[in-house]
Design an enzyme around this catalytic site. Structure first.
Site, PDB file in Angstrom:
ATOM      1  N   LYS A  81      85.869  68.471  34.882  1.00  0.00           N
ATOM      2  CA  LYS A  81      86.465  69.794  35.160  1.00  0.00           C
ATOM      3  C   LYS A  81      87.106  70.349  33.885  1.00  0.00           C
ATOM      4  O   LYS A  81      87.801  69.629  33.170  1.00  0.00           O
ATOM      5  CB  LYS A  81      87.521  69.677  36.268  1.00  0.00           C
ATOM      6  CG  LYS A  81      86.921  69.369  37.643  1.00  0.00           C
ATOM      7  CD  LYS A  81      87.998  69.355  38.710  1.00  0.00           C
ATOM      8  CE  LYS A  81      87.478  68.782  40.019  1.00  0.00           C
ATOM      9  NZ  LYS A  81      86.852  69.758  40.911  1.00  0.00           N
ATOM     10  N   HIS A 126      90.255  59.618  40.572  1.00  0.00           N
ATOM     11  CA  HIS A 126      90.656  60.941  40.064  1.00  0.00           C
ATOM     12  C   HIS A 126      92.139  60.983  39.644  1.00  0.00           C
ATOM     13  O   HIS A 126      92.472  61.421  38.555  1.00  0.00           O
ATOM     14  CB  HIS A 126      90.434  62.023  41.116  1.00  0.00           C
ATOM     15  CG  HIS A 126      89.039  62.074  41.665  1.00  0.00           C
ATOM     16  ND1 HIS A 126      87.933  61.746  40.929  1.00  0.00           N
ATOM     17  CD2 HIS A 126      88.559  62.440  42.887  1.00  0.00           C
ATOM     18  CE1 HIS A 126      86.840  61.897  41.667  1.00  0.00           C
ATOM     19  NE2 HIS A 126      87.199  62.312  42.865  1.00  0.00           N
ATOM     20  N   LYS A 148      81.223  56.901  41.880  1.00  0.00           N
ATOM     21  CA  LYS A 148      82.297  56.150  42.494  1.00  0.00           C
ATOM     22  C   LYS A 148      82.036  56.020  43.991  1.00  0.00           C
ATOM     23  O   LYS A 148      81.282  56.829  44.520  1.00  0.00           O
ATOM     24  CB  LYS A 148      83.637  56.835  42.230  1.00  0.00           C
ATOM     25  CG  LYS A 148      83.738  58.235  42.874  1.00  0.00           C
ATOM     26  CD  LYS A 148      85.148  58.646  42.993  1.00  0.00           C
ATOM     27  CE  LYS A 148      85.599  58.673  44.416  1.00  0.00           C
ATOM     28  NZ  LYS A 148      85.144  59.745  45.251  1.00  0.00           N
ATOM     29  N   GLU A 201      93.620  68.707  50.060  1.00  0.00           N
ATOM     30  CA  GLU A 201      92.405  69.357  50.576  1.00  0.00           C
ATOM     31  C   GLU A 201      92.689  69.911  51.956  1.00  0.00           C
ATOM     32  O   GLU A 201      93.467  69.326  52.714  1.00  0.00           O
ATOM     33  CB  GLU A 201      91.269  68.337  50.667  1.00  0.00           C
ATOM     34  CG  GLU A 201      90.820  67.829  49.322  1.00  0.00           C
ATOM     35  CD  GLU A 201      89.609  66.919  49.464  1.00  0.00           C
ATOM     36  OE1 GLU A 201      88.492  67.391  49.249  1.00  0.00           O
ATOM     37  OE2 GLU A 201      89.794  65.747  49.804  1.00  0.00           O
ATOM     38  N   ASP A 215      83.264  60.087  37.191  1.00  0.00           N
ATOM     39  CA  ASP A 215      84.480  60.509  37.879  1.00  0.00           C
ATOM     40  C   ASP A 215      84.488  62.010  37.663  1.00  0.00           C
ATOM     41  O   ASP A 215      84.827  62.488  36.578  1.00  0.00           O
ATOM     42  CB  ASP A 215      85.719  59.865  37.235  1.00  0.00           C
ATOM     43  CG  ASP A 215      86.981  60.256  37.981  1.00  0.00           C
ATOM     44  OD1 ASP A 215      87.089  61.432  38.385  1.00  0.00           O
ATOM     45  OD2 ASP A 215      87.854  59.402  38.173  1.00  0.00           O
ATOM     46  N   HIS A 216      84.067  62.767  38.679  1.00  0.00           N
ATOM     47  CA  HIS A 216      83.758  64.176  38.395  1.00  0.00           C
ATOM     48  C   HIS A 216      84.992  64.984  37.979  1.00  0.00           C
ATOM     49  O   HIS A 216      84.863  66.047  37.390  1.00  0.00           O
ATOM     50  CB  HIS A 216      82.998  64.827  39.553  1.00  0.00           C
ATOM     51  CG  HIS A 216      83.848  65.246  40.712  1.00  0.00           C
ATOM     52  ND1 HIS A 216      84.262  64.375  41.674  1.00  0.00           N
ATOM     53  CD2 HIS A 216      84.350  66.441  41.052  1.00  0.00           C
ATOM     54  CE1 HIS A 216      84.981  65.027  42.568  1.00  0.00           C
ATOM     55  NE2 HIS A 216      85.068  66.284  42.214  1.00  0.00           N
TER      56      HIS A 216
HETATM   57  C1  BG6 Z   1      85.416  63.262  45.955  1.00  0.00           C
HETATM   58  C2  BG6 Z   1      85.952  62.591  47.181  1.00  0.00           C
HETATM   59  O1  BG6 Z   1      85.413  62.373  44.867  1.00  0.00           O
HETATM   60  O2  BG6 Z   1      86.204  64.394  45.627  1.00  0.00           O
HETATM   61  C3  BG6 Z   1      86.038  63.557  48.332  1.00  0.00           C
HETATM   62  O3  BG6 Z   1      85.117  61.503  47.537  1.00  0.00           O
HETATM   63  C4  BG6 Z   1      86.761  64.819  47.928  1.00  0.00           C
HETATM   64  O4  BG6 Z   1      86.649  62.967  49.463  1.00  0.00           O
HETATM   65  C5  BG6 Z   1      86.196  65.380  46.633  1.00  0.00           C
HETATM   66  O5  BG6 Z   1      86.607  65.768  48.976  1.00  0.00           O
HETATM   67  C6  BG6 Z   1      86.984  66.568  46.145  1.00  0.00           C
HETATM   68  O6  BG6 Z   1      86.417  67.101  44.998  1.00  0.00           O
HETATM   69  P1  BG6 Z   1      86.856  68.525  44.460  1.00  0.00           P
HETATM   70  O7  BG6 Z   1      86.120  68.675  43.171  1.00  0.00           O
HETATM   71  O8  BG6 Z   1      86.459  69.519  45.509  1.00  0.00           O
HETATM   72  O9  BG6 Z   1      88.338  68.480  44.291  1.00  0.00           O
END
Ligand code: BG6
Length: 512
Positions: free
Chosen positions: A208, A266, A174, A242, A203-204
């Site tokens: 999870k 996400h 993405k 975050e 979309d990581h």
């Molecule tokens: C990414 C965003 O997809 O997800 C980032 O581009 C963000 O801005 C990150 O910091 C957060 O990932 P996670 O897995 O640490 O929640």
């Protein structure tokens, strides 16, 4: 003597044993943009972790492509350092040595035919030397503006074409476009070269464990689903907070902002998993169909000015340290109007959810790092207690804690010990760390393995991506026309307008 396959039962391969690890067959992974942050912090460590868990084939090959004057050994050193610094599982010399043997580097520019010809030679060589059998995945870990050119080069160099029963897959990170029109265009470009089942959009969040657990919680149990609807649920709050700023990502982040970076993908995926109907199976087709139905049913509020909020972090204190604001970050123009905080209210127009607001919020430099999905239930219609005895009773809630403290919390009222009938909120917690001995794999581990196995359920298809842009586009247009985002102090919970947005509905944001 030949043994018929149907009579041959190997207890280790009994298909009923679901605990069997799924091991990728012979293959290689080519990473474009191998010098970037994502590659060093997530992809290389994930490859090592998979190898360490015995989930990669012995001849696995990892190919880096970038504008560097490196030999294979230099690249292997870079991978080595990344693995040592960021892998999840312990470092084992024997695993590393085997992985290092399959590391190759191809120096070159994206868009340079000669470099792609060299890449093709390397890939062919790997098929001969390491038995990768023509099976290769191409990971585009490059800025989106370089996607079209790279896909085009993969086509003209012949790399996109599988032969002799092998496969070729492309992995797209993405953001998939920056609005509906550009997402459609990107899809057209990728679709002209790769078949839909060879395109893996990452979309990581879907990788999870806790996100996959939404489906287990909802559809493996009897106790949650009966109340998972408008009759019991007052509102749903999806939070991804975050505590970090944008770090060194000014080039990527500025002009994109929190909503495009996180909500479009996400958070809308989380909404889809929470709000969708039960799929008839967890096959990619059935799962995606249900997610698409729910995304199609998402309704925007009539007054975007009242039901959305956006902010930009200003200076403040974070974890006892004084930090500067977004406009002081390196590489950010003093006049930037990019938001680092976004909150929106959405409705889901289905029988299950009519009238239930879904509040989505995300922000950088907030008080703490936490991602959770909270379903807040209606208050009990009648409380047979003195009013003062229930002052500390809130709403019952089911909270899926995505990270960092992975688990599920159920909040309800309980009698406070003593002679008076006083009722107060208590939490009943399930924590992954306490219930299971095995640690959760990293999202990228799971997703990379699924790419190599060709297993698509955890990858959104382009219909979902387009539906998500359809939801976000009018909000972005409204914001673009309405001036600057509201500054908020670093280390807090975001702009006042976000608090007011909920206050207008008689609710407050949770303080996770
Ligand atoms: C990414 C965003 O997809 O997800 C980032 O581009 C963000 O801005 C990150 O910091 C957060 O990932 P996670 O897995 O640490 O929640």
């Amino acid at each position: 003597m030949s043994v018929g396959v149907s009579h041959w039962t190997n207890p280790l391969r009994d298909p009923r044993d679901r605990r069997l690890p799924r091991v990728a067959g012979p293959c290689g992974l080519v990473i474009f943009g191998v010098t970037g942050d994502l590659s060093r912090k997530k992809l290389m460590p994930a490859v090592y972790d998979l190898a360490n868990r015995g989930l990669l084939p012995p001849g696995f090959a990892l190919v880096g492509f970038a504008r560097r004057d490196w030999a294979n050994e230099d690249f292997a050193d870079v991978v080595h350092d990344a693995v040592k610094a960021h892998s999840r599982t312990p470092f084992r010399e024997s695993v590393w040595n085997q992985l290092a043997e399959g590391c190759r580097f191809v120096p070159g520019e994206l868009g340079d035919d000669a470099a792609f010809a060299r890449l093709r030679e390397t890939v062919d060589e790997l098929d001969r030397e390491r038995g990768t059998r023509g099976n290769h995945a191409f990971y585009l870990s490059v800025p989106p503006k370089l996607f079209p050119g790279t896909v085009h080069e993969l086509q003209t160099s012949g790399l996109a074409e599988a032969s002799d029963g092998g496969w070729r897959r492309v992995v797209v990170e993405k953001p998939f476009g920056h609005d509906l029109a550009s997402a459609r265009e990107l899809n057209r470009i990728v679709g002209a070269v790769f078949k839909p089942d060879s395109v893996f959009r990452i979309d990581h969040y879907l990788g999870k464990e806790t996100v996959q657990n939404i489906l287990a919680l909802r559809f493996a149990n009897e106790m949650f689903e009966p109340i998972w609807n408008r009759n019991y649920v007052d509102n749903v709050q999806i939070t991804m907070a975050e505590d970090i700023g944008i770090g060194g990502r000014a080039g990527y982040y500025d002009g994109i902002g929190a909503a495009r970076d996180v909500i479009q993908n996400h958070l809308l995926q989380l909404l889809a998993l929470v709000a969708m109907e039960e799929p008839i199976s967890f096959d990619a087709r059935d799962l995606r169909l249900e997610k698409e139905k729910v995304l199609s049913a998402v309704k925007l509020p009539a007054r975007l000015d009242l039901h959305t909020a956006r902010g930009q972090y200003a200076a403040g204190w974070q974890g006892g340290v004084q930090v500067g604001g977004y406009l002081q970050e390196e590489g950010i123009a003093k006049t930037s109007t990019t938001e680092t905080y976004a909150a929106i209210e959405l409705g889901v127009d289905t029988r299950r959810w009519a009238g239930v607001p879904f509040f989505l919020r995300t922000g950088k430099r907030l008080a703490r790092r936490v991602t959770e999905i909270a379903l807040e239930l209606h208050r009990a219609p009648h409380l047979p207690f003195a009013e003062t005895a229930t002052e500390e009773l809130g709403q019952n809630a089911i909270v899926i804690r995505v990270q960092p403290d992975e688990g599920v919390t159920v909040r309800f009222g309980s009698k406070v010990p003593g002679t008076a009938m006083e009722v107060r909120d208590v939490n009943m917690d399930f924590a992954y760390g306490e219930s299971f001995t095995e640690a959760s794999p990293e999202a990228y581990e799971r997703l990379l393995l699924d790419v190599l196995l060709g297993d698509p359920p955890l990858f959104p298809r382009h219909e979902e991506v387009e539906l998500s842009w359809q939801i976000l586009d009018p909000i972005e247009q409204h914001w673009a026309a309405s001036g600057k985002p509201e500054p908020y102090a670093s280390g807090g919970w975001g702009p006042d307008s976000a608090a007011q947005m909920l206050a207008r509905t008689g609710r407050t944001w949770r303080r996770p």
